[in-house]
Design a protein around this motif. Structure first.
Motif, PDB file in Angstrom:
ATOM      1  N   LEU A 146       0.831  -1.212   0.000  1.00 52.50           N
ATOM      2  CA  LEU A 146       0.000   0.000   0.000  1.00 52.50           C
ATOM      3  C   LEU A 146       0.861   1.256   0.000  1.00 52.50           C
ATOM      4  N   ALA A 147       2.011   1.216   0.665  1.00 53.67           N
ATOM      5  CA  ALA A 147       2.913   2.371   0.671  1.00 53.67           C
ATOM      6  C   ALA A 147       3.462   2.643  -0.723  1.00 53.67           C
ATOM      7  N   TRP A 149       1.916   2.004  -3.442  1.00 49.09           N
ATOM      8  CA  TRP A 149       0.804   2.627  -4.171  1.00 49.09           C
ATOM      9  C   TRP A 149       0.642   4.096  -3.764  1.00 49.09           C
ATOM     10  N   ALA A 150       0.728   4.377  -2.455  1.00 49.96           N
ATOM     11  CA  ALA A 150       0.585   5.758  -1.979  1.00 49.96           C
ATOM     12  C   ALA A 150       1.687   6.649  -2.536  1.00 49.96           C
ATOM     13  N   LEU A 151       2.883   6.110  -2.663  1.00 48.79           N
ATOM     14  CA  LEU A 151       3.990   6.868  -3.263  1.00 48.79           C
ATOM     15  C   LEU A 151       3.680   7.177  -4.718  1.00 48.79           C
ATOM     16  N   ARG A 152       3.239   6.179  -5.455  1.00 45.49           N
ATOM     17  CA  ARG A 152       2.924   6.363  -6.870  1.00 45.49           C
ATOM     18  C   ARG A 152       1.746   7.303  -7.070  1.00 45.49           C
ATOM     19  N   ALA A 153       0.750   7.213  -6.170  1.00 50.76           N
ATOM     20  CA  ALA A 153      -0.445   8.045  -6.287  1.00 50.76           C
ATOM     21  C   ALA A 153      -0.258   9.437  -5.669  1.00 50.76           C
ATOM     22  N   ARG A 154       0.937   9.695  -5.136  1.00 47.42           N
ATOM     23  CA  ARG A 154       1.256  10.990  -4.508  1.00 47.42           C
ATOM     24  C   ARG A 154       0.274  11.317  -3.377  1.00 47.42           C
ATOM     25  N   ARG A 155       0.203  10.423  -2.424  1.00 48.85           N
ATOM     26  CA  ARG A 155      -0.623  10.635  -1.237  1.00 48.85           C
ATOM     27  C   ARG A 155       0.303  10.666  -0.020  1.00 48.85           C
ATOM     28  N   PRO A 156       0.883  11.827   0.268  1.00 45.85           N
ATOM     29  CA  PRO A 156       1.947  11.903   1.281  1.00 45.85           C
ATOM     30  C   PRO A 156       1.501  11.557   2.694  1.00 45.85           C
ATOM     31  N   TRP A 157       0.275  11.935   3.082  1.00 44.16           N
ATOM     32  CA  TRP A 157      -0.169  11.626   4.436  1.00 44.16           C
ATOM     33  C   TRP A 157      -0.420  10.130   4.611  1.00 44.16           C
ATOM     34  N   LEU A 159       1.042   7.786   2.862  1.00 45.15           N
ATOM     35  CA  LEU A 159       2.375   7.182   2.835  1.00 45.15           C
ATOM     36  C   LEU A 159       3.035   7.287   4.208  1.00 45.15           C
ATOM     37  N   ALA A 160       2.894   8.439   4.836  1.00 43.70           N
ATOM     38  CA  ALA A 160       3.486   8.629   6.164  1.00 43.70           C
ATOM     39  C   ALA A 160       2.860   7.691   7.190  1.00 43.70           C
ATOM     40  N   LEU A 161       1.538   7.544   7.144  1.00 45.86           N
ATOM     41  CA  LEU A 161       0.861   6.646   8.078  1.00 45.86           C
ATOM     42  C   LEU A 161       1.316   5.208   7.880  1.00 45.86           C
ATOM     43  N   LEU A 162       1.392   4.787   6.629  1.00 41.16           N
ATOM     44  CA  LEU A 162       1.813   3.414   6.344  1.00 41.16           C
ATOM     45  C   LEU A 162       3.247   3.174   6.787  1.00 41.16           C
ATOM     46  N   CYS A 163       4.107   4.164   6.590  1.00 42.95           N
ATOM     47  CA  CYS A 163       5.502   4.024   7.029  1.00 42.95           C
ATOM     48  C   CYS A 163       5.583   3.899   8.546  1.00 42.95           C
ATOM     49  N   ALA A 164       4.768   4.676   9.253  1.00 42.83           N
ATOM     50  CA  ALA A 164       4.756   4.576  10.716  1.00 42.83           C
ATOM     51  C   ALA A 164       4.296   3.195  11.160  1.00 42.83           C
ATOM     52  N   LEU A 165       3.303   2.637  10.459  1.00 40.98           N
ATOM     53  CA  LEU A 165       2.832   1.289  10.788  1.00 40.98           C
ATOM     54  C   LEU A 165       3.883   0.234  10.445  1.00 40.98           C
ATOM     55  N   ILE A 166       4.572   0.433   9.336  1.00 41.11           N
ATOM     56  CA  ILE A 166       5.623  -0.510   8.938  1.00 41.11           C
ATOM     57  C   ILE A 166       6.722  -0.564   9.997  1.00 41.11           C
ATOM     58  N   LEU A 167       6.992   0.571  10.621  1.00 44.50           N
ATOM     59  CA  LEU A 167       8.040   0.617  11.642  1.00 44.50           C
ATOM     60  C   LEU A 167       7.649  -0.110  12.925  1.00 44.50           C
TER      61      LEU A 167
END
Length: 199
Positions: A146-147, A149-157, A159-167
């Motif tokens: 999903l991250a 996809w969010a990067l490709r779709a330019r959805r920064p918020w 992407l940030a949420l998914l990165c926080a969950l990945i961590l």
């Protein structure tokens, strides 16, 4: 216009059938303990609810669990990962594991479809094994897809949420998050969301 094509009724029906079959398979499994790798997350969340300490598993598990390795190792996940499992504690362990397998199966199918990745990736044996034994890593893989996809779709918020969950499983996702941070360059969003999740 792309979403209806991706998530057509036949795909949704097939995904629902696959998810139901995965849940039925898990429901019919009987292990010495009621949970597999979900064990420290489920009981950690339950311990946090009852004692305020997510790593005091002995306070919430039956005494007969104590000889098992998964109990002796204890909770090895960061607190945010344990707290994500809180909704599962509303259910008995076996039911929670069945729902967890269903959610992971549906998550993988929907994430791969959203990213336009080939569904044959689900035949990757380590991924199937992670799903079979209820590994938290499977959720991290869903978030990573999903991250992307969010990067490709330019959805920064998002992407940030998914990165926080990945961590929440840093051993699996830290390098991926650094790459997303470099490619996405959404420094502000990453800082705000990471502080909210980890603070």
């Amino acid at each position: 216009p792309g979403a209806p094509r991706r998530f057509s009724p036949p795909f949704i029906a097939a995904a629902a059938v696959c998810t139901a079959l995965a849940m039925l398979w898990r429901w019919l499994q009987h292990y010495p303990l009621p949970l597999f790798d979900l064990y420290p997350l489920y009981y950690g969340a339950l311990a946090w609810l009852r004692t305020g300490d997510a790593y005091a598993l002995a306070a919430v598990v039956p005494p007969e669990h104590e000889p098992y390795t998964v109990f002796q190792i204890g909770g090895g996940y960061p607190l945010p990962a344990v707290l994500l499992a809180l909704p599962l504690t509303l259910l008995p362990p076996h039911t929670a594991a069945t729902l967890w397998i269903g959610a992971l199966t549906a998550g993988l199918l929907l994430a791969l479809r959203l990213y336009d990745a080939p569904l044959w990736l689900l035949l990757y044996v380590p991924l199937l094994e992670a799903l079979r034994i209820e590994q938290y890593t499977t959720l991290i893989v869903v978030c990573q897809i999903l991250a992307l996809w969010a990067l490709r779709a330019r959805r920064p918020w998002l992407l940030a949420l998914l990165c926080a969950l990945i961590l929440t499983k840093p051993t699996h996702g830290a390098l991926f998050v650094l790459l997303m941070l470099f490619l996405g360059r959404n420094w502000r969003e990453q800082f705000v969301v990471t502080a909210a999740v980890w603070g």
